[in-house]
Design a protein around this motif. Structure first.
Motif, short mmCIF file in Angstrom:
data_model
loop_
_atom_site.label_atom_id
_atom_site.label_comp_id
_atom_site.label_asym_id
_atom_site.label_seq_id
_atom_site.Cartn_x
_atom_site.Cartn_y
_atom_site.Cartn_z
N ALA A 61 -12.20 1.71 -13.93
CA ALA A 61 -11.71 1.99 -15.29
C ALA A 61 -12.00 1.08 -16.35
CB ALA A 61 -10.61 3.32 -14.87
N MET A 62 -11.25 0.10 -15.73
CA MET A 62 -10.78 -1.27 -16.77
C MET A 62 -12.59 -2.28 -17.12
SD MET A 62 -7.48 -3.51 -14.68
CE MET A 62 -7.60 -3.25 -13.13
N TRP A 63 -13.30 -1.90 -15.62
CA TRP A 63 -14.27 -3.05 -16.22
C TRP A 63 -15.16 -1.38 -16.76
CZ3 TRP A 63 -16.60 -6.88 -16.83
CH2 TRP A 63 -17.99 -7.15 -16.41
N ASN A 64 -15.34 -0.71 -16.96
CA ASN A 64 -16.29 -0.09 -17.91
C ASN A 64 -15.59 0.31 -18.92
OD1 ASN A 64 -18.36 2.08 -17.92
ND2 ASN A 64 -17.20 3.58 -18.69
N LEU A 65 -14.40 0.04 -19.21
CA LEU A 65 -13.47 -0.32 -20.55
C LEU A 65 -14.04 -2.13 -21.04
CD1 LEU A 65 -9.87 0.46 -20.50
CD2 LEU A 65 -12.03 2.10 -21.75
N SER A 66 -13.98 -2.77 -20.43
CA SER A 66 -14.78 -4.03 -20.72
C SER A 66 -16.58 -3.98 -21.04
CB SER A 66 -14.47 -4.86 -19.73
OG SER A 66 -13.35 -5.22 -19.10
N LEU A 67 -16.89 -2.76 -20.84
CA LEU A 67 -18.31 -3.03 -21.13
C LEU A 67 -17.72 -1.67 -22.42
CD1 LEU A 67 -20.15 -2.48 -18.07
CD2 LEU A 67 -20.20 -4.26 -19.16
N ALA A 68 -17.13 -1.38 -23.43
CA ALA A 68 -16.55 -0.57 -24.65
C ALA A 68 -17.22 0.78 -24.41
CB ALA A 68 -17.82 -1.77 -25.70
N GLY A 69 -17.08 1.61 -22.84
CA GLY A 69 -17.60 2.50 -22.33
C GLY A 69 -16.23 3.28 -22.50
N SER A 70 -16.45 4.31 -22.32
CA SER A 70 -14.93 5.53 -21.83
C SER A 70 -14.92 5.64 -20.59
CB SER A 70 -15.74 6.16 -23.01
OG SER A 70 -16.06 7.65 -22.38
N VAL A 71 -13.90 6.76 -20.84
CA VAL A 71 -12.88 7.05 -19.10
C VAL A 71 -12.53 7.98 -19.43
CG1 VAL A 71 -11.25 6.68 -17.91
CG2 VAL A 71 -12.55 4.39 -19.10
N VAL A 72 -12.57 9.03 -18.85
CA VAL A 72 -12.68 10.43 -18.04
C VAL A 72 -12.02 10.60 -17.44
CG1 VAL A 72 -13.97 12.70 -18.55
CG2 VAL A 72 -14.89 11.27 -19.54
N THR A 73 -10.81 10.78 -17.77
CA THR A 73 -9.73 11.69 -15.86
C THR A 73 -9.80 12.85 -16.67
OG1 THR A 73 -8.26 10.97 -18.00
CG2 THR A 73 -8.62 9.34 -16.17
N LEU A 74 -9.45 13.67 -15.00
CA LEU A 74 -9.52 14.52 -14.51
C LEU A 74 -7.91 15.65 -15.19
CD1 LEU A 74 -11.31 14.57 -11.12
CD2 LEU A 74 -12.19 15.32 -13.80
N GLN A 75 -7.77 16.43 -15.15
CA GLN A 75 -6.47 17.15 -15.70
C GLN A 75 -6.15 17.56 -14.27
OE1 GLN A 75 -8.03 20.20 -18.67
NE2 GLN A 75 -7.03 19.19 -19.89
N GLY A 76 -6.63 18.50 -13.13
CA GLY A 76 -5.77 18.41 -12.25
C GLY A 76 -5.29 17.39 -11.97
N ARG A 77 -4.18 17.61 -10.60
CA ARG A 77 -3.30 16.62 -9.51
C ARG A 77 -3.70 16.32 -8.39
NH1 ARG A 77 2.09 16.91 -13.35
NH2 ARG A 77 1.78 15.09 -14.98
N HIS A 78 -4.55 17.59 -8.24
CA HIS A 78 -4.95 16.85 -6.72
C HIS A 78 -7.10 16.96 -6.75
CE1 HIS A 78 -0.82 17.69 -4.98
NE2 HIS A 78 -1.07 18.91 -5.85
N PHE A 79 -7.55 16.14 -5.49
CA PHE A 79 -9.11 16.06 -5.59
C PHE A 79 -9.77 17.99 -5.79
CE2 PHE A 79 -13.41 15.75 -3.81
CZ PHE A 79 -13.56 15.68 -4.85
#
Length: 532
Positions: free
Chosen positions: A228-246
């Motif tokens: 995630a940190m690397w994708n932000l370093s590329l000026a990208g975006s990060v999508v996180t899931l809403q659920g707390r279990h896979f």
């Protein structure tokens, strides 16, 4: 870098979770608010701030705020008990905690036992109300109207601290210089960042907003956080899931809806459920936007990779050998053009396999050594010089990070990973690594997951013992599984006993608690309580 991206691409998307969307401008300003709140509460340069949250936009946003303020993010495993949390935050010398509301009761219990923690920032998750002793995250995030800069400024030597899991001992904080984290993550790039920092050079490298990444792995672990940190370093975006279990259904729904380009997973622990969902409903999801899947930390079988490629032939599947102490030691890349073998890796330029006395293992010799990385490596373990000295070792003037992954070097220079030495089983004088036996067991159609431990044995020293979790409706046949392993591995590596267990109980990062599983095996076999 992140602030510069926000200035260049203010209206581009930075984070998404469900219907919550944050632009780079919002990401930047809200992080300024977190930084300002922590500084106003008395935080000093390189003070430690614990992040006690599930995956959410606030995780990376608060991390950004800490970097702005010259503070050190400290990951916190949300599965920890009170005693484990107390140990971790005491060991880290934490002065503040950012926590999800559902953890408010536990934080309330710990407050009096942790007087050094002066600031508690509550993230609303619709569960517990904001306690009177905490600051509401939204209040903090809205508190800045301009960019926050601490009196001491910023430095490439400022730290990111990643605590390792405690299955083989108490958790230890791995100290990374921020500059080394970025440099390590960039090492495999086809278009690397400029060797000499400069905004003009960065703008030539990144000319538009970057890709969209989904950390399916928890951000509290290195696999999710680093990607995630690397994708932000590329000026990208990060999508996180809403659920707390896979949930593979939620993950596939999100990939299709958000047009995700890359994601991080944890080997077969994630890949197999994903593949089962895709095989069951092959026409339900459009995953054509997904180009790269990265995994690190646990085994990712060639069969699972081949199955995923059946559903998206354009995928590039990167199985990265790394750890909290060493980023990108080796990789196994699979695509429609070529497949890699399970647990077989290609070393990166700064990686070797070394013997205990620092000799390089000769390809094809059959000799075993530990995978070692030089160059950009951690400063060490926080407040643990003894453990630092045993992991970060200097041979002939070269400093190596050697986390403990044992391997053999094949004649073609590729590396066959054997597993961590801390779990190595010595049976009759032969060394057996649990991961290779577990992988053989998981190839049997009745086995959903497996763990292998060594139990005390009068004849062999340790007896290889397998615990297997069956697929729904399957019946485990002990003799059949032992014979199955002997087909794939040397006979001495086959388990002496195979025990059935309802669930292997992998942690959120896909790893196994071998101490707990060993105790379960002892209990099933009626051995002494202290056998583990």
């Amino acid at each position: 870098m992140w602030e510069h991206h926000a200035d260049r691409f203010p209206e581009a998307t930075a984070q998404v979770q469900g219907d919550r969307v944050f632009t780079w401008s919002q990401f930047d300003r809200r992080a300024d608010g977190i930084a300002a709140t922590l500084l106003a509460a008395g935080a000093h340069h390189q003070d430690k701030v614990a992040q006690y949250m599930y995956n959410c936009p606030e995780y990376l946003e608060s991390m950004f705020g800490m970097y702005k303020a010259g503070l050190v993010p400290v990951n916190t495993n949300y599965r920890y008990t009170d005693d484990e949390l107390k140990y971790l935050w005491n060991n880290a010398d934490a002065v503040a905690v950012v926590f999800h509301g559902s953890f408010a009761p536990r934080c309330a219990t710990l407050r009096e036992q942790l007087p050094a923690i002066r600031t508690w920032i509550w993230v609303d998750d619709g569960s517990e109300p904001c306690p009177e002793w905490a600051v509401a995250y939204e209040t903090a995030a809205a508190s800045a109207t301009s960019r926050t800069v601490a009196p001491w400024g910023r430095s490439p030597d400022d730290l990111y601290m990643l605590y390792t899991g405690g299955t083989t001992g108490m958790p230890k904080g791995v100290m990374w210089r921020q500059d080394d984290v970025i440099g390590s993550l960039d090492a495999a790039s086809k278009q690397p960042l400029p060797p000499v920092p400069g905004w003009a050079q960065l703008e030539q490298r990144i000319v538009k907003p970057g890709p969209r990444n989904l950390p399916a792995a928890p951000l509290m672990h290195g696999t999710g956080a680093f990607n995630a940190m690397w994708n932000l370093s590329l000026a990208g975006s990060v999508v996180t899931l809403q659920g707390r279990h896979f949930d593979p259904i939620e993950l596939l729904d999100t990939i299709a809806l958000q047009r995700v380009n890359s994601m991080s997973i944890v080997g077969d622990a994630f890949a197999k459920p994903l593949l089962r969902a895709l095989d069951a409903e092959p026409n339900r999801w459009d995953i054509s936007s997904l180009r790269v899947i990265v995994s690190s930390g646990v085994m990712w079988s060639a069969a699972s990779k081949a199955g995923l490629l059946r559903h998206n032939a354009r995928l590039i599947l990167i199985d990265s050998l790394g750890s909290s102490e060493a980023i990108g030691m080796a990789n196994n890349t699979t695509s429609a053009d070529g497949a890699g073998e399970t647990a077989k890796f290609t070393l990166t330029p700064h990686t070797k396999v070394l013997t205990d006395d620092g000799r390089e293992v000769v390809p094809g010799s059959g000799e075993r050594g530990r995978v070692a990385l030089r160059g950009r490596t951690p400063v060490g373990y926080y407040k643990d010089p003894e453990k630092s000295a045993s992991t970060f070792i200097t041979f002939d003037g070269v400093r190596w990070s050697i986390p403990g992954d044992f391997a053999e070097v094949e004649a073609d220079g590729t590396v066959k990973l054997l597993g961590r030495g801390s779990q190595c089983i010595n049976t009759g004088g032969e060394k057996v690594y649990p991961e290779e036996v577990e992988e053989a067991l998981k190839h049997h159609p009745t086995v959903a997951d497996a763990a292998v431990v060594g139990l005390p044995d009068e004849r062999f020293g340790e007896a290889i013992t397998a615990l297997v979790e069956p697929h729904d409706g399957a019946v485990i046949n002990e003799a059949e599984l032992i014979a199955h392993v002997k087909i794939h591995l040397a006979a001495y590596k086959a388990p002496k006993r195979v025990l059935t267990i309802d669930t292997i109980g992998r942690a959120a990062n896909g790893k196994l608690d071998y101490k707990r599983l060993k105790a379960e095996a002892v209990a099933q076999l009626g051995g002494p309580a202290d056998a583990g």
